[in-house]
Write a protein that holds these residues in place. Structure first.
Motif, PDB file in Angstrom:
ATOM      1  N   LYS A  15       3.354  67.118 -31.317  1.00  0.00           N
ATOM      2  CA  LYS A  15       3.099  65.707 -31.615  1.00  0.00           C
ATOM      3  C   LYS A  15       3.124  64.829 -30.367  1.00  0.00           C
ATOM      4  CE  LYS A  15       4.547  66.199 -36.332  1.00  0.00           C
ATOM      5  NZ  LYS A  15       5.547  65.977 -37.342  1.00  0.00           N
ATOM      6  N   GLY A  16       3.249  65.437 -29.168  1.00  0.00           N
ATOM      7  CA  GLY A  16       3.077  64.679 -27.940  1.00  0.00           C
ATOM      8  C   GLY A  16       4.320  64.371 -27.132  1.00  0.00           C
ATOM      9  N   SER A  17       5.371  65.150 -27.299  1.00  0.00           N
ATOM     10  CA  SER A  17       6.598  64.838 -26.568  1.00  0.00           C
ATOM     11  C   SER A  17       6.418  64.901 -25.046  1.00  0.00           C
ATOM     12  CB  SER A  17       7.750  65.742 -27.010  1.00  0.00           C
ATOM     13  OG  SER A  17       7.495  67.090 -26.703  1.00  0.00           O
ATOM     14  N   ALA A  18       5.553  65.768 -24.555  1.00  0.00           N
ATOM     15  CA  ALA A  18       5.333  65.853 -23.102  1.00  0.00           C
ATOM     16  C   ALA A  18       4.778  64.534 -22.567  1.00  0.00           C
ATOM     17  CB  ALA A  18       4.399  67.008 -22.771  1.00  0.00           C
ATOM     18  N   GLU A  19       3.889  63.922 -23.302  1.00  0.00           N
ATOM     19  CA  GLU A  19       3.315  62.632 -22.887  1.00  0.00           C
ATOM     20  C   GLU A  19       4.371  61.528 -22.966  1.00  0.00           C
ATOM     21  OE1 GLU A  19       0.040  60.145 -21.647  1.00  0.00           O
ATOM     22  OE2 GLU A  19       0.540  62.248 -21.477  1.00  0.00           O
ATOM     23  N   VAL A  20       5.207  61.555 -23.993  1.00  0.00           N
ATOM     24  CA  VAL A  20       6.300  60.582 -24.113  1.00  0.00           C
ATOM     25  C   VAL A  20       7.232  60.697 -22.909  1.00  0.00           C
ATOM     26  CG1 VAL A  20       8.355  59.958 -25.466  1.00  0.00           C
ATOM     27  CG2 VAL A  20       6.178  60.425 -26.635  1.00  0.00           C
ATOM     28  N   ILE A  21       7.568  61.921 -22.533  1.00  0.00           N
ATOM     29  CA  ILE A  21       8.432  62.132 -21.368  1.00  0.00           C
ATOM     30  C   ILE A  21       7.768  61.608 -20.099  1.00  0.00           C
ATOM     31  CG2 ILE A  21       9.423  63.918 -19.863  1.00  0.00           C
ATOM     32  CD1 ILE A  21       9.958  65.536 -22.452  1.00  0.00           C
ATOM     33  N   ARG A  22       6.493  61.912 -19.916  1.00  0.00           N
ATOM     34  CA  ARG A  22       5.779  61.455 -18.715  1.00  0.00           C
ATOM     35  C   ARG A  22       5.788  59.932 -18.615  1.00  0.00           C
ATOM     36  NH1 ARG A  22       1.646  59.005 -17.243  1.00  0.00           N
ATOM     37  NH2 ARG A  22       0.660  58.944 -19.273  1.00  0.00           N
ATOM     38  N   ILE A  23       5.540  59.256 -19.709  1.00  0.00           N
ATOM     39  CA  ILE A  23       5.519  57.793 -19.706  1.00  0.00           C
ATOM     40  C   ILE A  23       6.909  57.239 -19.416  1.00  0.00           C
ATOM     41  CG2 ILE A  23       5.105  55.730 -21.094  1.00  0.00           C
ATOM     42  CD1 ILE A  23       2.916  57.422 -22.585  1.00  0.00           C
ATOM     43  N   LEU A  24       7.931  57.789 -20.060  1.00  0.00           N
ATOM     44  CA  LEU A  24       9.299  57.332 -19.800  1.00  0.00           C
ATOM     45  C   LEU A  24       9.684  57.559 -18.343  1.00  0.00           C
ATOM     46  CD1 LEU A  24      11.194  58.470 -23.012  1.00  0.00           C
ATOM     47  CD2 LEU A  24      10.852  56.117 -22.228  1.00  0.00           C
ATOM     48  N   LYS A  25       9.331  58.706 -17.807  1.00  0.00           N
ATOM     49  CA  LYS A  25       9.623  59.014 -16.405  1.00  0.00           C
ATOM     50  C   LYS A  25       8.966  57.987 -15.487  1.00  0.00           C
ATOM     51  CE  LYS A  25       9.237  62.773 -13.082  1.00  0.00           C
ATOM     52  NZ  LYS A  25       8.713  64.121 -12.841  1.00  0.00           N
ATOM     53  N   ASP A  26       7.714  57.658 -15.757  1.00  0.00           N
ATOM     54  CA  ASP A  26       6.998  56.670 -14.953  1.00  0.00           C
ATOM     55  C   ASP A  26       7.636  55.285 -15.059  1.00  0.00           C
ATOM     56  OD1 ASP A  26       5.239  58.670 -14.189  1.00  0.00           O
ATOM     57  OD2 ASP A  26       3.598  57.977 -15.500  1.00  0.00           O
ATOM     58  N   LEU A  27       8.057  54.902 -16.269  1.00  0.00           N
ATOM     59  CA  LEU A  27       8.689  53.595 -16.458  1.00  0.00           C
ATOM     60  C   LEU A  27      10.046  53.519 -15.762  1.00  0.00           C
ATOM     61  CD1 LEU A  27       7.760  52.950 -20.190  1.00  0.00           C
ATOM     62  CD2 LEU A  27       7.019  51.580 -18.220  1.00  0.00           C
ATOM     63  N   ILE A  28      10.824  54.573 -15.847  1.00  0.00           N
ATOM     64  CA  ILE A  28      12.122  54.603 -15.169  1.00  0.00           C
ATOM     65  C   ILE A  28      11.932  54.457 -13.665  1.00  0.00           C
ATOM     66  CG2 ILE A  28      14.099  56.090 -14.616  1.00  0.00           C
ATOM     67  CD1 ILE A  28      13.795  57.160 -17.576  1.00  0.00           C
ATOM     68  N   ALA A  29      10.933  55.123 -13.130  1.00  0.00           N
ATOM     69  CA  ALA A  29      10.641  55.016 -11.696  1.00  0.00           C
ATOM     70  C   ALA A  29      10.113  53.628 -11.341  1.00  0.00           C
ATOM     71  CB  ALA A  29       9.636  56.088 -11.280  1.00  0.00           C
ATOM     72  N   ALA A  30       9.221  53.097 -12.158  1.00  0.00           N
ATOM     73  CA  ALA A  30       8.627  51.784 -11.877  1.00  0.00           C
ATOM     74  C   ALA A  30       9.674  50.675 -11.860  1.00  0.00           C
ATOM     75  CB  ALA A  30       7.543  51.471 -12.910  1.00  0.00           C
ATOM     76  N   TYR A  31      10.674  50.786 -12.709  1.00  0.00           N
ATOM     77  CA  TYR A  31      11.743  49.790 -12.765  1.00  0.00           C
ATOM     78  C   TYR A  31      12.947  50.181 -11.899  1.00  0.00           C
ATOM     79  CZ  TYR A  31       9.445  47.133 -16.445  1.00  0.00           C
ATOM     80  OH  TYR A  31       8.560  46.355 -17.165  1.00  0.00           O
TER      81      TYR A  31
END
Length: 83
Positions: A15-31
């Motif tokens: 159901k897309g958990s890899a994409e959810v992780i990628r987005i969260l990882k990017d947001l954590i880095a961006a902030y």
């Protein structure tokens, strides 16, 4: 330290958990929250039919799609961190 885990079990993976992780990882880095938030994968959280499962601290959030990740980040993660 705020712990965020995303289920990577079979059902959530499909159901897309890899994409959810990628987005969260990017947001954590961006902030620049790497020193305040740990992001990890986990196996079955016991809600396999409910979509991707994310645990933020002790709160379990089910049915997370890639389109909901930014809103989840804003409401559940960013508010618990020092900027």
């Amino acid at each position: 330290m705020l712990e965020v885990t995303v289920c990577v079990g079979s059902a959530c993976h499909l159901k897309g958990s890899a994409e959810v992780i990628r987005i969260l990882k990017d947001l954590i880095a961006a902030y620049d929250l790497g020193d305040q938030v740990t992001l990890a994968g986990s196996f079955c959280q016991g809600h396999c039919t409910d979509g991707v499962v994310v645990r933020v601290g002790e709160e379990l959030i089910t049915g997370v799609s890639r389109d909901q990740v930014y809103d989840l980040f804003q409401k559940k993660i960013l508010g618990r961190c020092r900027l």
